[in-house]
Design an enzyme around this catalytic site. Structure first.
Site, mmCIF file in Angstrom:
data_model
loop_
_atom_site.group_PDB
_atom_site.id
_atom_site.type_symbol
_atom_site.label_atom_id
_atom_site.label_comp_id
_atom_site.label_asym_id
_atom_site.label_seq_id
_atom_site.Cartn_x
_atom_site.Cartn_y
_atom_site.Cartn_z
ATOM 1 N N HIS A 236 0.797 -1.224 0.000
ATOM 2 C CA HIS A 236 0.000 0.000 0.000
ATOM 3 C C HIS A 236 0.832 1.277 0.000
ATOM 4 O O HIS A 236 0.290 2.366 -0.086
ATOM 5 C CB HIS A 236 -0.923 0.035 1.231
ATOM 6 C CG HIS A 236 -0.186 0.317 2.506
ATOM 7 N ND1 HIS A 236 0.547 -0.626 3.163
ATOM 8 C CD2 HIS A 236 -0.038 1.455 3.224
ATOM 9 C CE1 HIS A 236 1.101 -0.102 4.234
ATOM 10 N NE2 HIS A 236 0.767 1.175 4.302
HETATM 11 C C1 UD1 Z 1 -2.016 5.282 6.246
HETATM 12 C C2 UD1 Z 1 -0.707 5.682 6.902
HETATM 13 C C3 UD1 Z 1 0.321 4.575 6.721
HETATM 14 C C4 UD1 Z 1 -0.218 3.237 7.198
HETATM 15 C C5 UD1 Z 1 -1.527 2.959 6.468
HETATM 16 C C6 UD1 Z 1 -2.119 1.637 6.905
HETATM 17 C C7 UD1 Z 1 -0.201 8.106 6.862
HETATM 18 C C8 UD1 Z 1 0.681 9.118 6.270
HETATM 19 N N1 UD1 Z 1 -0.145 6.858 6.284
HETATM 20 O O1 UD1 Z 1 -1.762 5.182 4.844
HETATM 21 O O2 UD1 Z 1 1.471 4.885 7.485
HETATM 22 O O3 UD1 Z 1 0.733 2.224 6.926
HETATM 23 O O4 UD1 Z 1 -2.433 4.035 6.764
HETATM 24 O O5 UD1 Z 1 -3.285 1.349 6.249
HETATM 25 O O6 UD1 Z 1 -0.913 8.384 7.806
HETATM 26 N N2 UD1 Z 1 -9.011 4.923 1.907
HETATM 27 C C9 UD1 Z 1 -10.248 4.364 1.840
HETATM 28 N N3 UD1 Z 1 -10.869 4.022 3.019
HETATM 29 C C10 UD1 Z 1 -10.300 4.223 4.228
HETATM 30 C C11 UD1 Z 1 -9.028 4.833 4.270
HETATM 31 C C12 UD1 Z 1 -8.392 5.166 3.106
HETATM 32 O O7 UD1 Z 1 -10.810 4.138 0.775
HETATM 33 O O8 UD1 Z 1 -10.908 3.888 5.263
HETATM 34 C C13 UD1 Z 1 -8.309 5.276 0.646
HETATM 35 C C14 UD1 Z 1 -8.593 6.671 0.155
HETATM 36 O O9 UD1 Z 1 -8.577 6.641 -1.228
HETATM 37 C C15 UD1 Z 1 -7.404 7.470 0.653
HETATM 38 C C16 UD1 Z 1 -6.298 6.442 0.539
HETATM 39 O O10 UD1 Z 1 -6.913 5.197 0.852
HETATM 40 O O11 UD1 Z 1 -7.177 8.615 -0.087
HETATM 41 C C17 UD1 Z 1 -5.153 6.686 1.448
HETATM 42 O O12 UD1 Z 1 -5.581 6.782 2.833
HETATM 43 P P1 UD1 Z 1 -4.671 7.576 3.899
HETATM 44 O O13 UD1 Z 1 -5.236 7.433 5.253
HETATM 45 O O14 UD1 Z 1 -4.387 8.929 3.392
HETATM 46 O O15 UD1 Z 1 -3.274 6.812 3.833
HETATM 47 P P2 UD1 Z 1 -2.958 5.246 3.789
HETATM 48 O O16 UD1 Z 1 -2.366 4.930 2.459
HETATM 49 O O17 UD1 Z 1 -4.099 4.420 4.246
#
Ligand code: UD1
Length: 359
Positions: free
Chosen positions: A200
């Site tokens: 991811h």
């Molecule tokens: C975040 C953490 C990362 C951790 C990961 C575990 C930061 C900088 N990164 O990354 O360290 O390893 O979580 O999962 O805080 N999305 C959904 N549903 C959700 C959450 C996210 O669809 O419930 C999608 C969205 O498109 C979003 C993308 O995932 O834009 C990224 O989510 P985000 O929380 O920004 O970062 P992660 O890649 O999940």
């Protein structure tokens, strides 16, 4: 002693769960749980609360996804009034996600003590968003709990007063030890041979060429062993956006994000794990499962030196070489890592109570 514990993203829940359980044993602790809402999908968030038996968050800030700047700012904006109203003695943050950073800054600006759990880990790669979160959080936290000696040494090198650093072990392993016991009593061992894959990190999935190259390597590996791949929402979005769905081999089973117990059920019997996650490097080390880490660096070198982790980056040759060598041996032996023993939350709670009395 009034404590606000903060969770935001999936890897936070298992780090906080054993601590909340421990707090409940003490009448003198008033414990409030705040969820920032950084992760909000049922599969990325709610299922963890049920399975890990964490109480529902007392407060949910519901921030959701957006750019780092907006997400961080929204958490800060919504967390500040909570602190003003509740006036906690401590704010506890865990790990290195945006919620960790945002809540630390907000609390410190209000002169509230911050406790950071999983302090001191460093990848020394400042292009990684988590590294920025770690450095800033540690530089202003009041009590720093480290999971291993590497963490302590990094903090000392950065000039943190050693009186504020406590090496207590790994609270995520508290959860793993606890849940594993429940699971082995209730479910049978998987006997087929398979590998588990998770992916991811923005550096691996946000660029079409890199993601395509990795998927080709996984296709090759899947000719020798079936791969089970629970797909993170970010990765699924990118696979669709780059139209890479069709190239994925049928030997790679795409799964939705799994709950904690379902994921544990899956990887505990895997022949090996391929991952770019941080926590999984630790969990596989505890369980003595070979782990190939698809990153150029790791903030968790203890898993290489004392655990089962092999750091390979994204080079095709290195990934395949490590894979082939793992397939030849039954498993890499690892040492027991100090204080990764299921008792970390007890140690943390005792230190907090003592420090509160001294205030
Ligand atoms: C975040 C953490 C990362 C951790 C990961 C575990 C930061 C900088 N990164 O990354 O360290 O390893 O979580 O999962 O805080 N999305 C959904 N549903 C959700 C959450 C996210 O669809 O419930 C999608 C969205 O498109 C979003 C993308 O995932 O834009 C990224 O989510 P985000 O929380 O920004 O970062 P992660 O890649 O999940």
């Amino acid at each position: 002693m009034k404590i606000i514990s903060v969770v935001g993203a999936r890897p936070n829940f298992m780090k906080i769960a054993p601590l909340l359980r421990e707090f409940e044993r003490y009448k003198e602790i008033e414990s409030i749980l705040v969820h920032t809402g950084q992760h909000y999908d049922k599969k990325m968030s709610d299922s963890f609360f049920n399975e890990l038996q964490i109480k529902e968050p007392d407060i949910n800030l519901n921030v959701g996804s957006s750019s780092h700047a907006i997400q961080t700012a929204q958490i800060m904006t919504k967390f500040a009034p909570v602190l003003v109203k509740e006036k906690p003695d401590y704010v506890i943050v865990v790990g290195d996600v945006n919620s960790t950073l945002a809540c630390t800054i907000t609390a410190k600006k209000l002169n509230i003590s911050v406790v950071h759990i999983e302090s001191g880990l460093r990848s020394f790669d400042r292009t990684m968003p988590e590294e920025i979160n770690r450095i800033v959080t540690d530089s202003i936290s009041d009590i720093l709990f480290t999971t291993c000696d590497d963490g302590t040494n990094n903090l000392l090198k950065e000039g943190v007063d050693k009186k504020r650093i406590f090496m207590v072990g790994n609270s995520m392993i508290d959860t793993l030890a606890f849940e594993l016991k429940r699971l082995t009593n209730t479910s049978a061992k998987n006997t087929q041979d398979y590998a588990v894959l998770t992916l991811h990190r923005p550096s691996n999935v946000d660029d079409k060429k890199s993601l395509h190259a990795l998927l080709e390597i996984f296709n090759d590996i899947s000719k020798k062993i079936d791969i089970k791949f629970p797909v993170h929402p970010r990765t699924l979005n990118q696979i669709k956006r780059f139209k890479l769905n069709k190239m994925i081999s049928p030997n790679i089973e795409l799964l939705p994000p799994l709950s904690y117990l379902n994921f544990l059920r899956l990887y505990k019997d895997a022949r090996l794990v391929l991952t770019d996650s941080g926590g999984i490097q630790e969990e596989t080390s505890y369980l003595n499962i070979p782990c190939i880490t698809l990153r150029a660096n790791t903030e968790r070198p203890v898993t290489i030196n004392e655990g089962t982790n092999i750091l390979v980056g994204t080079s095709r040759t290195k990934i395949l070489r490590s894979f082939n060598s793992i397939m030849k041996i039954s498993s890499k032996t690892c040492k027991k890592i100090k204080y990764w023993d299921g008792q970390t939350s007890k140690r943390i709670t005792k230190i907090l109570l003592k420090s509160y009395k001294k205030r």
